[in-house]
Motif scaffolding. Structure first.
Motif, PDB file in Angstrom:
ATOM      1  N   VAL A   4       0.823  -1.203   0.000  1.00 28.09           N
ATOM      2  CA  VAL A   4       0.000   0.000   0.000  1.00 28.09           C
ATOM      3  C   VAL A   4       0.858   1.253   0.000  1.00 28.09           C
ATOM      4  CG1 VAL A   4      -1.811   1.260   1.228  1.00 28.09           C
ATOM      5  CG2 VAL A   4      -1.836  -1.239   1.187  1.00 28.09           C
ATOM      6  N   VAL A   5       1.729   1.371   0.979  1.00 28.20           N
ATOM      7  CA  VAL A   5       2.652   2.507   1.073  1.00 28.20           C
ATOM      8  C   VAL A   5       4.021   1.937   1.401  1.00 28.20           C
ATOM      9  CG1 VAL A   5       3.194   4.695   2.184  1.00 28.20           C
ATOM     10  CG2 VAL A   5       0.807   3.987   1.944  1.00 28.20           C
ATOM     11  N   PRO A   6       4.941   1.922   0.430  1.00 29.46           N
ATOM     12  CA  PRO A   6       6.192   1.177   0.623  1.00 29.46           C
ATOM     13  C   PRO A   6       7.178   1.812   1.607  1.00 29.46           C
ATOM     14  CG  PRO A   6       6.177   2.331  -1.481  1.00 29.46           C
ATOM     15  CD  PRO A   6       4.820   2.497  -0.901  1.00 29.46           C
ATOM     16  N   PRO A   7       7.088   1.513   2.928  1.00 27.07           N
ATOM     17  CA  PRO A   7       8.083   2.008   3.875  1.00 27.07           C
ATOM     18  C   PRO A   7       9.370   1.208   3.804  1.00 27.07           C
ATOM     19  CG  PRO A   7       6.447   0.682   5.020  1.00 27.07           C
ATOM     20  CD  PRO A   7       6.035   0.717   3.573  1.00 27.07           C
ATOM     21  N   ILE A   8       9.248  -0.108   3.679  1.00 28.98           N
ATOM     22  CA  ILE A   8      10.408  -0.987   3.568  1.00 28.98           C
ATOM     23  C   ILE A   8      10.135  -1.932   2.399  1.00 28.98           C
ATOM     24  CG2 ILE A   8      11.861  -2.704   4.697  1.00 28.98           C
ATOM     25  CD1 ILE A   8      11.040  -1.561   7.358  1.00 28.98           C
ATOM     26  N   PRO A   9      10.962  -1.930   1.372  1.00 28.10           N
ATOM     27  CA  PRO A   9      10.663  -2.724   0.183  1.00 28.10           C
ATOM     28  C   PRO A   9      10.735  -4.219   0.438  1.00 28.10           C
ATOM     29  CG  PRO A   9      12.865  -1.782   0.045  1.00 28.10           C
ATOM     30  CD  PRO A   9      12.214  -1.164   1.245  1.00 28.10           C
ATOM     31  N   SER A  10      10.005  -4.965  -0.389  1.00 29.85           N
ATOM     32  CA  SER A  10       9.982  -6.419  -0.251  1.00 29.85           C
ATOM     33  C   SER A  10      11.343  -7.031  -0.525  1.00 29.85           C
ATOM     34  CB  SER A  10       8.934  -7.027  -1.191  1.00 29.85           C
ATOM     35  OG  SER A  10       9.215  -6.701  -2.538  1.00 29.85           O
ATOM     36  N   GLU A  11      12.191  -6.306  -1.273  1.00 26.52           N
ATOM     37  CA  GLU A  11      13.546  -6.811  -1.516  1.00 26.52           C
ATOM     38  C   GLU A  11      14.355  -6.894  -0.232  1.00 26.52           C
ATOM     39  OE1 GLU A  11      12.330  -4.755  -5.384  1.00 26.52           O
ATOM     40  OE2 GLU A  11      12.043  -4.472  -3.226  1.00 26.52           O
ATOM     41  N   VAL A  12      13.907  -6.205   0.815  1.00 27.31           N
ATOM     42  CA  VAL A  12      14.535  -6.315   2.132  1.00 27.31           C
ATOM     43  C   VAL A  12      13.820  -7.363   2.985  1.00 27.31           C
ATOM     44  CG1 VAL A  12      15.050  -5.091   4.281  1.00 27.31           C
ATOM     45  CG2 VAL A  12      15.314  -3.918   2.098  1.00 27.31           C
ATOM     46  N   ILE A  13      12.490  -7.251   3.057  1.00 26.23           N
ATOM     47  CA  ILE A  13      11.699  -8.069   3.973  1.00 26.23           C
ATOM     48  C   ILE A  13      11.744  -9.552   3.623  1.00 26.23           C
ATOM     49  CG2 ILE A  13       9.377  -8.538   4.837  1.00 26.23           C
ATOM     50  CD1 ILE A  13      10.687  -6.047   5.974  1.00 26.23           C
ATOM     51  N   LEU A  14      11.513  -9.890   2.378  1.00 32.09           N
ATOM     52  CA  LEU A  14      11.356 -11.295   2.009  1.00 32.09           C
ATOM     53  C   LEU A  14      12.653 -12.090   2.109  1.00 32.09           C
ATOM     54  CD1 LEU A  14       8.821 -10.865  -0.922  1.00 32.09           C
ATOM     55  CD2 LEU A  14       8.378 -11.437   1.462  1.00 32.09           C
ATOM     56  N   PRO A  15      13.786 -11.597   1.592  1.00 36.26           N
ATOM     57  CA  PRO A  15      15.027 -12.341   1.822  1.00 36.26           C
ATOM     58  C   PRO A  15      15.362 -12.452   3.306  1.00 36.26           C
ATOM     59  CG  PRO A  15      15.317 -10.778   0.035  1.00 36.26           C
ATOM     60  CD  PRO A  15      14.009 -10.453   0.695  1.00 36.26           C
TER      61      PRO A  15
ATOM     62  N   GLY B 294       8.250 -16.041  -3.479  1.00 39.39           N
ATOM     63  CA  GLY B 294       8.991 -17.294  -3.383  1.00 39.39           C
ATOM     64  C   GLY B 294      10.439 -17.144  -3.796  1.00 39.39           C
ATOM     65  N   ALA B 295      10.673 -16.356  -4.861  1.00 41.92           N
ATOM     66  CA  ALA B 295      12.049 -16.155  -5.340  1.00 41.92           C
ATOM     67  C   ALA B 295      12.901 -15.441  -4.291  1.00 41.92           C
ATOM     68  CB  ALA B 295      12.034 -15.366  -6.648  1.00 41.92           C
ATOM     69  N   LEU B 296      12.363 -14.380  -3.692  1.00 39.15           N
ATOM     70  CA  LEU B 296      13.152 -13.606  -2.725  1.00 39.15           C
ATOM     71  C   LEU B 296      13.309 -14.336  -1.390  1.00 39.15           C
ATOM     72  CD1 LEU B 296      11.994  -9.925  -3.317  1.00 39.15           C
ATOM     73  CD2 LEU B 296      14.101 -11.028  -4.053  1.00 39.15           C
ATOM     74  N   ILE B 297      12.259 -15.023  -0.958  1.00 36.76           N
ATOM     75  CA  ILE B 297      12.370 -15.810   0.272  1.00 36.76           C
ATOM     76  C   ILE B 297      13.393 -16.930   0.094  1.00 36.76           C
ATOM     77  CG2 ILE B 297      11.161 -17.410   1.813  1.00 36.76           C
ATOM     78  CD1 ILE B 297       8.611 -15.721   1.280  1.00 36.76           C
ATOM     79  N   GLY B 298      13.314 -17.611  -1.045  1.00 33.45           N
ATOM     80  CA  GLY B 298      14.267 -18.678  -1.327  1.00 33.45           C
ATOM     81  C   GLY B 298      15.687 -18.167  -1.416  1.00 33.45           C
ATOM     82  N   LEU B 299      15.848 -16.962  -1.965  1.00 30.39           N
ATOM     83  CA  LEU B 299      17.170 -16.367  -2.062  1.00 30.39           C
ATOM     84  C   LEU B 299      17.777 -16.144  -0.682  1.00 30.39           C
ATOM     85  CD1 LEU B 299      19.297 -15.068  -3.957  1.00 30.39           C
ATOM     86  CD2 LEU B 299      18.060 -12.921  -3.680  1.00 30.39           C
ATOM     87  N   GLY B 300      16.962 -15.590   0.229  1.00 30.03           N
ATOM     88  CA  GLY B 300      17.437 -15.366   1.588  1.00 30.03           C
ATOM     89  C   GLY B 300      17.761 -16.661   2.303  1.00 30.03           C
TER      90      GLY B 300
END
Length: 217
Positions: free
Chosen positions: A43-54, A167-173
């Motif tokens: 909704v309002v990107p405070p912290i991008p998913s590229e940080v959270i998901l990995p 799935g891609a970013l979680i798997g990467l982390g």
């Protein structure tokens, strides 16, 4: 943006900066914290998913979180955030929605207009591919709702695209484990791969269009 110093024990306490803030928030809320962050980012990107998901995948590798549940909650969070913007577009219309949301911090009117242009150009497929593109991923739901796109179609494409991205970013982390500081670099390469795949898809769609036009003649 990325300041990490993961120690040998893999503790999130050793993560600093933006990553450390997110890690401590997730540790407090568990797997549902990943979903909450993902919903907020949609909704309002405070912290991008590229940080959270990995980061979620990293913590699952350390045994702090359940990997499957992270995937479920993050995809659910992304869908609920997308559904809110879809509903807003349907209720207020595109222009009124953009005018109101562009007043929020970290959001520019040009971002909404770019997403609306992407939707007009690519139609319902933009809902799936838009989930893979930073800058479009969150905002593509607004023109979908404003245009009256069927909710079932919107839901299907949103879950498919969000699930693939998450799935891609979680798997990467998870795979990187204690080498968490490498995630920024690998996320950038992932974006390049997505852009390349999207470009190929657009080319194939254009070729198919011209082929159909030729057959009709």
């Amino acid at each position: 943006m990325w300041e990490t110093a993961a120690g040998a024990d893999g503790s999130a306490d050793n993560l600093t900066g933006l990553v450390g803030f997110a890690a401590r928030g997730i540790e407090q809320l568990g797997e549902w914290g990943v979903g909450a962050f993902t919903l907020a980012e949609t909704v309002v990107p405070p912290i991008p998913s590229e940080v959270i998901l990995p980061l979620g995948g990293y913590l699952a590798r350390q045994g702090d979180l359940n990997l499957l549940l992270i995937f479920v909650t993050s995809t659910l969070g992304a869908y609920l955030g997308a559904l809110f913007l879809y509903w807003l577009g349907a209720k207020l219309g595109l222009e009124r929605s953009i005018r109101g949301l562009s007043k929020l911090p970290l959001v520019d009117r040009e971002d909404f207009e770019h997403a609306a242009h992407w939707f007009r150009r690519h139609g319902r497929s933009s809902i799936f591919f838009g989930r893979l593109l930073p800058g479009v991923r969150s905002l593509i739901s607004l023109p979908a709702g404003a245009s009256g796109m069927p909710l079932g179609t919107f839901t299907l494409y949103t879950l498919a695209g969000s699930g693939l991205w998450n799935g891609a970013l979680i798997g990467l982390g998870y795979l990187l484990g204690t080498q968490y500081r490498l995630i920024e670099e690998y996320s950038r390469y992932l974006n390049y791969a997505v852009y390349a795949a999207l470009g190929i898809t657009v080319i194939l769609l254009v070729l198919r269009h011209f082929k159909r036009q030729k057959i009709r003649r």
